[in-house]
Scaffold this motif. Structure first.
Motif, PDB file in Angstrom:
ATOM      1  N   GLN A  78      20.393  77.962  21.179  1.00  0.00           N
ATOM      2  CA  GLN A  78      20.637  78.956  21.888  1.00  0.00           C
ATOM      3  C   GLN A  78      20.578  78.973  23.525  1.00  0.00           C
ATOM      4  OE1 GLN A  78      22.693  81.772  22.168  1.00  0.00           O
ATOM      5  NE2 GLN A  78      21.503  83.321  20.898  1.00  0.00           N
ATOM      6  N   GLN A  79      19.485  78.025  23.925  1.00  0.00           N
ATOM      7  CA  GLN A  79      19.331  77.760  25.284  1.00  0.00           C
ATOM      8  C   GLN A  79      20.696  77.044  25.840  1.00  0.00           C
ATOM      9  OE1 GLN A  79      17.048  79.236  27.050  1.00  0.00           O
ATOM     10  NE2 GLN A  79      16.790  80.178  25.135  1.00  0.00           N
ATOM     11  N   PHE A  80      21.421  76.098  24.945  1.00  0.00           N
ATOM     12  CA  PHE A  80      22.351  75.553  25.710  1.00  0.00           C
ATOM     13  C   PHE A  80      23.327  76.358  26.351  1.00  0.00           C
ATOM     14  CE2 PHE A  80      22.196  72.299  21.735  1.00  0.00           C
ATOM     15  CZ  PHE A  80      20.963  71.845  22.170  1.00  0.00           C
ATOM     16  N   ALA A  81      23.497  77.677  25.967  1.00  0.00           N
ATOM     17  CA  ALA A  81      24.356  78.526  26.396  1.00  0.00           C
ATOM     18  C   ALA A  81      23.576  79.257  27.562  1.00  0.00           C
ATOM     19  CB  ALA A  81      24.909  79.649  25.537  1.00  0.00           C
ATOM     20  N   LYS A 104      25.640  68.219  23.003  1.00  0.00           N
ATOM     21  CA  LYS A 104      25.724  69.663  22.772  1.00  0.00           C
ATOM     22  C   LYS A 104      25.582  70.655  23.865  1.00  0.00           C
ATOM     23  CE  LYS A 104      25.657  69.568  17.526  1.00  0.00           C
ATOM     24  NZ  LYS A 104      24.692  70.199  16.478  1.00  0.00           N
ATOM     25  N   ALA A 105      24.659  70.500  24.487  1.00  0.00           N
ATOM     26  CA  ALA A 105      24.279  71.397  25.639  1.00  0.00           C
ATOM     27  C   ALA A 105      25.340  71.154  26.538  1.00  0.00           C
ATOM     28  CB  ALA A 105      22.901  70.954  26.095  1.00  0.00           C
ATOM     29  N   TYR A 190      12.340  73.636  28.173  1.00  0.00           N
ATOM     30  CA  TYR A 190      12.284  74.253  26.952  1.00  0.00           C
ATOM     31  C   TYR A 190      12.340  73.520  25.779  1.00  0.00           C
ATOM     32  CZ  TYR A 190      17.162  73.360  25.805  1.00  0.00           C
ATOM     33  OH  TYR A 190      18.343  72.843  25.526  1.00  0.00           O
ATOM     34  N   GLY A 191      11.596  73.981  24.456  1.00  0.00           N
ATOM     35  CA  GLY A 191      11.842  73.399  23.157  1.00  0.00           C
ATOM     36  C   GLY A 191      11.885  74.219  22.171  1.00  0.00           C
ATOM     37  N   GLY A 192      12.657  73.755  21.065  1.00  0.00           N
ATOM     38  CA  GLY A 192      12.315  74.804  19.719  1.00  0.00           C
ATOM     39  C   GLY A 192      10.962  74.120  19.325  1.00  0.00           C
ATOM     40  N   VAL A 193      10.144  75.207  18.660  1.00  0.00           N
ATOM     41  CA  VAL A 193       8.945  74.826  18.188  1.00  0.00           C
ATOM     42  C   VAL A 193       8.777  74.102  16.895  1.00  0.00           C
ATOM     43  CG1 VAL A 193       7.929  76.625  19.486  1.00  0.00           C
ATOM     44  CG2 VAL A 193       8.470  76.929  17.385  1.00  0.00           C
ATOM     45  N   GLN A 194       9.957  73.828  16.196  1.00  0.00           N
ATOM     46  CA  GLN A 194       9.903  73.404  14.816  1.00  0.00           C
ATOM     47  C   GLN A 194       9.700  71.963  14.529  1.00  0.00           C
ATOM     48  OE1 GLN A 194      12.544  74.445  16.194  1.00  0.00           O
ATOM     49  NE2 GLN A 194      14.399  73.667  15.223  1.00  0.00           N
ATOM     50  N   VAL A 203      12.019  79.317  20.203  1.00  0.00           N
ATOM     51  CA  VAL A 203      11.827  78.380  21.243  1.00  0.00           C
ATOM     52  C   VAL A 203      11.189  78.906  22.386  1.00  0.00           C
ATOM     53  CG1 VAL A 203      14.020  79.516  22.454  1.00  0.00           C
ATOM     54  CG2 VAL A 203      13.512  77.421  23.048  1.00  0.00           C
ATOM     55  N   ILE A 204      10.179  78.049  23.024  1.00  0.00           N
ATOM     56  CA  ILE A 204       9.599  78.337  24.050  1.00  0.00           C
ATOM     57  C   ILE A 204      10.278  77.951  25.456  1.00  0.00           C
ATOM     58  CG2 ILE A 204       7.364  78.201  25.174  1.00  0.00           C
ATOM     59  CD1 ILE A 204       6.127  77.795  22.594  1.00  0.00           C
TER      60      ILE A 204
END
Ligand SMILES: *Cc1c(COP(=O)(O)O)cnc(C)c1O
Length: 360
Positions: A78-81, A104-105, A190-194, A203-204
């Motif tokens: 989602q952060q890519f957008a 992708k970003a 930023y990073g997805g936490v999984q 994501v943080i």
């Protein structure tokens, strides 16, 4: 109960201690008479959970006061957008393409403005990090974007790019909290936490305050405006409460175990065991240029697809699971995140040695 050694790239292994604590608190969180999954995100109990989580990640990463920490939904993707929507003031940004996630970003950003490819390692299947000391960065670019650790290809930036004064935006999903970072060098981390922090679903985003603005691109959804989320302390709508709670526990586990300095040392020891073996093996070999190797994701191959498949099958049966490489690289990949114990890596190498003996 029997636990396997889980080398998944994500969702991935979590500290056993954290899982046990969560199990103990499942039915009655600290005398509240309910599970964290069942409580209001506006309750006093949950308020303490999210505030503690923020305080602990600030302590771990030594986050300066002029940065906000946001706990958001939509994953890293989602952060890519969200990044171009919030940050593309001049509608122009530079992207360094070092793998699928960076690509992708980059492609997403093109939907919102002019995204320029500053460098790429696509020519050699993303097996290295390009030289980023003198990139064609122009004055009108709003930011420079990187994916700091490439989960699929197993590369990592050992030095950050020279951004020529532009703000650096970094996706750190697969190296989050794996070593100390100087947050002040970034505009956004930023990073997805999984991958290395918690369960999926969050994501943080760590963002310098001056980048949180009202004048975002026209049409930016309310939920995707950093300002909305910052003004509401990540509680504009119902947040991923349970994920925040588990991440908070992981932060405490990291603090208790010496913080990110200690994690780095341990991660280096773990990775060295595996890389040293790969460098000495006649059967297996690493796929990444040595100086760019990731501490977290270690891809390797035998050079023979049938043998790769045999290895993955036998490893799985022996309790070393999720070693199959990404479909675009083939072979194997061992993700050895913070929560993978050193014994897991030692035993995997022992197993690989036996496999090598039996198959050469
Ligand atoms: C896994 C991953 C993503 C995608 O994360 P989602 O949370 O599934 O959107 C993005 N970037 C990197 C580096 C990743 O490893």
């Amino acid at each position: 109960m029997s636990r396997v050694y889980n080398f998944s790239a994500g969702p991935a292994v979590l500290p056993e201690e954290v899982l046990k604590e969560a199990a103990d608190e499942m039915l009655d969180y600290k005398g509240s008479g309910m599970s964290v999954m069942e409580m209001s995100h506006r309750s006093k109990v949950f308020d303490e959970i999210i505030k503690d989580a923020e305080a602990d990640i600030r302590k771990l990463m030594n986050i300066p006061d002029n940065y906000k920490v946001l706990f958001l939904q939509g994953g890293a993707s989602q952060q890519f957008a969200a990044i171009p929507m919030n940050l593309m003031k001049n509608k122009k940004a530079g992207y360094i393409v070092t793998g699928q996630w960076a690509k992708k970003a980059f492609q997403e950003a093109k939907m919102y403005g002019e995204a320029v490819e500053l460098a790429s390692s696509a020519d050699e299947t993303f097996s290295y990090i390009p030289d980023c000391s003198d990139l064609p960065i122009t004055d009108d670019m709003d930011y420079v974007y990187i994916c700091e650790n490439n989960t699929i290809y197993g590369t990592k930036y050992k030095t950050l790019p020279n951004t020529k004064g532009k703000d650096l935006v970094a996706d750190v999903s697969s190296c989050f909290l794996s070593e100390p970072v100087d947050v002040s060098k970034y505009g956004v981390i930023y990073g997805g936490v999984q991958k290395n922090v918690g369960p999926a679903g969050m994501v943080i985003v760590i963002i310098r305050e001056d980048l949180i603005r009202d004048d975002v691109l026209e049409g930016t959804p309310t939920m995707l405006k950093y300002k909305t989320q910052a003004d509401n302390d990540s509680l504009y709508n119902t947040p991923p409460c349970y994920t925040i709670y588990i991440c908070g526990k992981v932060f405490k586990w990291l603090l208790k175990n010496g913080g990110l300095e200690a994690m780095k040392e341990l991660n280096e020891r773990k990775a060295k065991i595996l890389y040293d073996y790969l460098d000495s093996s006649k059967l297996f070999k690493g796929t990444v240029r040595k100086e760019d190797r990731s501490l977290m994701n270690v891809p390797f191959v035998t050079g023979n697809e049938e043998l790769d498949a045999k290895f993955v099958k036998e490893a799985t049966a022996a309790g070393f699971v999720n070693l199959k490489g990404h479909r675009t690289v083939g072979g194997m990949r061992a993700s050895i995140y913070n929560a993978m114990p050193i014994e897991g890596v030692e035993k995997l190498v022992e197993f690989m040695k036996k496999f090598e003996e039996a198959n050469s």
